[in-house]
Design a protein around this motif. Sequence first.
Motif, mmCIF file in Angstrom:
data_model
loop_
_atom_site.group_PDB
_atom_site.id
_atom_site.type_symbol
_atom_site.label_atom_id
_atom_site.label_comp_id
_atom_site.label_asym_id
_atom_site.label_seq_id
_atom_site.Cartn_x
_atom_site.Cartn_y
_atom_site.Cartn_z
ATOM 1 N N MET A 6 123.039 87.418 -24.174
ATOM 2 C CA MET A 6 124.108 88.348 -24.520
ATOM 3 C C MET A 6 124.562 89.071 -23.259
ATOM 4 O O MET A 6 123.790 89.253 -22.310
ATOM 5 C CB MET A 6 123.612 89.348 -25.569
ATOM 6 C CG MET A 6 123.019 88.688 -26.817
ATOM 7 S SD MET A 6 124.174 87.612 -27.700
ATOM 8 C CE MET A 6 125.057 88.816 -28.684
ATOM 9 N N VAL A 7 125.817 89.501 -23.240
ATOM 10 C CA VAL A 7 126.365 90.171 -22.063
ATOM 11 C C VAL A 7 125.556 91.419 -21.724
ATOM 12 O O VAL A 7 125.322 91.713 -20.549
ATOM 13 C CB VAL A 7 127.863 90.519 -22.287
ATOM 14 C CG1 VAL A 7 128.372 91.440 -21.178
ATOM 15 C CG2 VAL A 7 128.694 89.252 -22.332
ATOM 16 N N ARG A 8 125.124 92.149 -22.749
ATOM 17 C CA ARG A 8 124.347 93.371 -22.502
ATOM 18 C C ARG A 8 123.010 93.099 -21.816
ATOM 19 O O ARG A 8 122.409 93.995 -21.229
ATOM 20 C CB ARG A 8 124.116 94.119 -23.816
ATOM 21 C CG ARG A 8 123.292 93.363 -24.832
ATOM 22 C CD ARG A 8 123.008 94.210 -26.068
ATOM 23 N NE ARG A 8 122.297 93.456 -27.085
ATOM 24 C CZ ARG A 8 122.894 92.776 -28.066
ATOM 25 N NH1 ARG A 8 124.220 92.777 -28.142
ATOM 26 N NH2 ARG A 8 122.182 92.099 -28.956
ATOM 27 N N ASP A 9 122.555 91.823 -21.890
ATOM 28 C CA ASP A 9 121.287 91.457 -21.254
ATOM 29 C C ASP A 9 121.455 91.030 -19.797
ATOM 30 O O ASP A 9 120.470 90.831 -19.087
ATOM 31 C CB ASP A 9 120.618 90.319 -22.035
ATOM 32 C CG ASP A 9 120.258 90.727 -23.460
ATOM 33 O OD1 ASP A 9 119.914 91.911 -23.647
ATOM 34 O OD2 ASP A 9 120.336 89.876 -24.368
ATOM 35 N N LEU A 10 122.714 90.873 -19.357
ATOM 36 C CA LEU A 10 122.980 90.484 -17.976
ATOM 37 C C LEU A 10 122.832 91.678 -17.046
ATOM 38 O O LEU A 10 123.027 92.835 -17.464
ATOM 39 C CB LEU A 10 124.406 89.937 -17.848
ATOM 40 C CG LEU A 10 124.728 88.615 -18.539
ATOM 41 C CD1 LEU A 10 126.229 88.348 -18.454
ATOM 42 C CD2 LEU A 10 123.952 87.470 -17.894
ATOM 43 N N PRO A 11 122.511 91.432 -15.762
ATOM 44 C CA PRO A 11 122.553 92.532 -14.789
ATOM 45 C C PRO A 11 123.947 93.142 -14.793
ATOM 46 O O PRO A 11 124.943 92.427 -14.954
ATOM 47 C CB PRO A 11 122.257 91.833 -13.453
ATOM 48 C CG PRO A 11 121.547 90.580 -13.823
ATOM 49 C CD PRO A 11 122.116 90.154 -15.144
ATOM 50 N N GLU A 12 124.052 94.432 -14.610
ATOM 51 C CA GLU A 12 125.335 95.117 -14.727
ATOM 52 C C GLU A 12 126.416 94.495 -13.852
ATOM 53 O O GLU A 12 127.571 94.340 -14.264
ATOM 54 C CB GLU A 12 125.173 96.602 -14.382
ATOM 55 C CG GLU A 12 126.415 97.414 -14.659
ATOM 56 C CD GLU A 12 126.151 98.912 -14.575
ATOM 57 O OE1 GLU A 12 127.058 99.626 -14.120
ATOM 58 O OE2 GLU A 12 125.055 99.349 -14.955
ATOM 59 N N GLN A 13 126.054 94.091 -12.632
ATOM 60 C CA GLN A 13 127.041 93.548 -11.704
ATOM 61 C C GLN A 13 127.536 92.152 -12.109
ATOM 62 O O GLN A 13 128.513 91.647 -11.559
ATOM 63 C CB GLN A 13 126.474 93.506 -10.277
ATOM 64 C CG GLN A 13 125.328 92.540 -10.046
ATOM 65 C CD GLN A 13 123.972 93.157 -10.329
ATOM 66 O OE1 GLN A 13 123.885 94.184 -11.015
ATOM 67 N NE2 GLN A 13 122.913 92.572 -9.781
ATOM 68 N N GLU A 14 126.870 91.528 -13.098
ATOM 69 C CA GLU A 14 127.271 90.205 -13.564
ATOM 70 C C GLU A 14 128.064 90.252 -14.863
ATOM 71 O O GLU A 14 128.544 89.226 -15.336
ATOM 72 C CB GLU A 14 126.033 89.315 -13.756
ATOM 73 C CG GLU A 14 125.321 88.953 -12.458
ATOM 74 C CD GLU A 14 126.219 88.187 -11.502
ATOM 75 O OE1 GLU A 14 126.990 87.336 -11.963
ATOM 76 O OE2 GLU A 14 126.167 88.462 -10.287
ATOM 77 N N ARG A 15 128.191 91.435 -15.452
ATOM 78 C CA ARG A 15 128.971 91.554 -16.679
ATOM 79 C C ARG A 15 130.456 91.483 -16.328
ATOM 80 O O ARG A 15 130.888 92.081 -15.338
ATOM 81 C CB ARG A 15 128.652 92.875 -17.379
ATOM 82 C CG ARG A 15 127.185 93.001 -17.790
ATOM 83 C CD ARG A 15 126.871 94.392 -18.291
ATOM 84 N NE ARG A 15 125.428 94.571 -18.450
ATOM 85 C CZ ARG A 15 124.830 95.726 -18.720
ATOM 86 N NH1 ARG A 15 125.571 96.830 -18.880
ATOM 87 N NH2 ARG A 15 123.529 95.798 -18.841
ATOM 88 N N PRO A 16 131.249 90.747 -17.104
ATOM 89 C CA PRO A 16 132.652 90.510 -16.736
ATOM 90 C C PRO A 16 133.450 91.759 -16.396
ATOM 91 O O PRO A 16 134.128 91.801 -15.362
ATOM 92 C CB PRO A 16 133.217 89.814 -17.979
ATOM 93 C CG PRO A 16 132.052 89.084 -18.543
ATOM 94 C CD PRO A 16 130.877 90.000 -18.317
ATOM 95 N N ARG A 17 133.380 92.793 -17.226
ATOM 96 C CA ARG A 17 134.192 93.988 -16.980
ATOM 97 C C ARG A 17 133.753 94.697 -15.700
ATOM 98 O O ARG A 17 134.592 95.085 -14.877
ATOM 99 C CB ARG A 17 134.092 94.942 -18.173
ATOM 100 C CG ARG A 17 135.072 96.104 -18.107
ATOM 101 C CD ARG A 17 134.943 97.001 -19.325
ATOM 102 N NE ARG A 17 135.177 96.267 -20.550
ATOM 103 C CZ ARG A 17 134.421 96.370 -21.649
ATOM 104 N NH1 ARG A 17 133.365 97.155 -21.665
ATOM 105 N NH2 ARG A 17 134.713 95.676 -22.725
#
Length: 231
Positions: A6-17
Amino acid sequence: MKNTTMVRDLPEQERPREKLIAHGVETLSNAELLAILLRVGTKNVSVLHVAENLLSLYKDSGLSSIVKLAPAQLSEIAGVGPAKAATILAAIELGRRIAQEPFYQKTAVTTPDDAARYIMPRLRYETKENFAIILLNVKNQILSFKIISVGILNASLVHPREVFEEALKNAASSIILTHNHPSGDPKPSSEDIATTHRLVKAGQIMGINVVDHIIVGNNKYISLKEQGLMD
């Protein structure tokens, strides 16, 4: 079980927004851009996975195929729905309108490539043949763009009277003929060439030069002038 991270599980710098804000919109993939528009996925499917699924459905015909989808078709894709479909189509339409803006009024058309870049966002995604004209002033600057007919190009649909009426109304010095081939292949037909010759001759009588006839397909075009097919 989750289908993907899930996007929330990605490192912050890898989240699309967050990635867009930190590094610029051009650094994002097509799936990441779509994910921002979709905002959320489903309970068990990441929004990135929904975006990737959407793109995979049209991998053979390309991203531009989404432009031709009706809202109801887009809504049927798992994880999309009516609200998200509306958001995607609104974003696409804004992109198309922005692509059209820079060429108005003061842009000079000096080459077939100039004309094609102006025409492409206007006609490329049409599902029917649209015959149009670009009206130019004495400096080859664009005065206006007019759709003359919609349907398979033939002499009965494109009458010189309608073409040159628009030119006279706008005090055009010259015009560029153009139409799209929904098949994606811009190769001119015998009817395309015959219609061009008819309009060139009419222009000579009217004192309005027919500069070129640009046929656009799927991100490619053919200039009848460059092909030596104007006379």
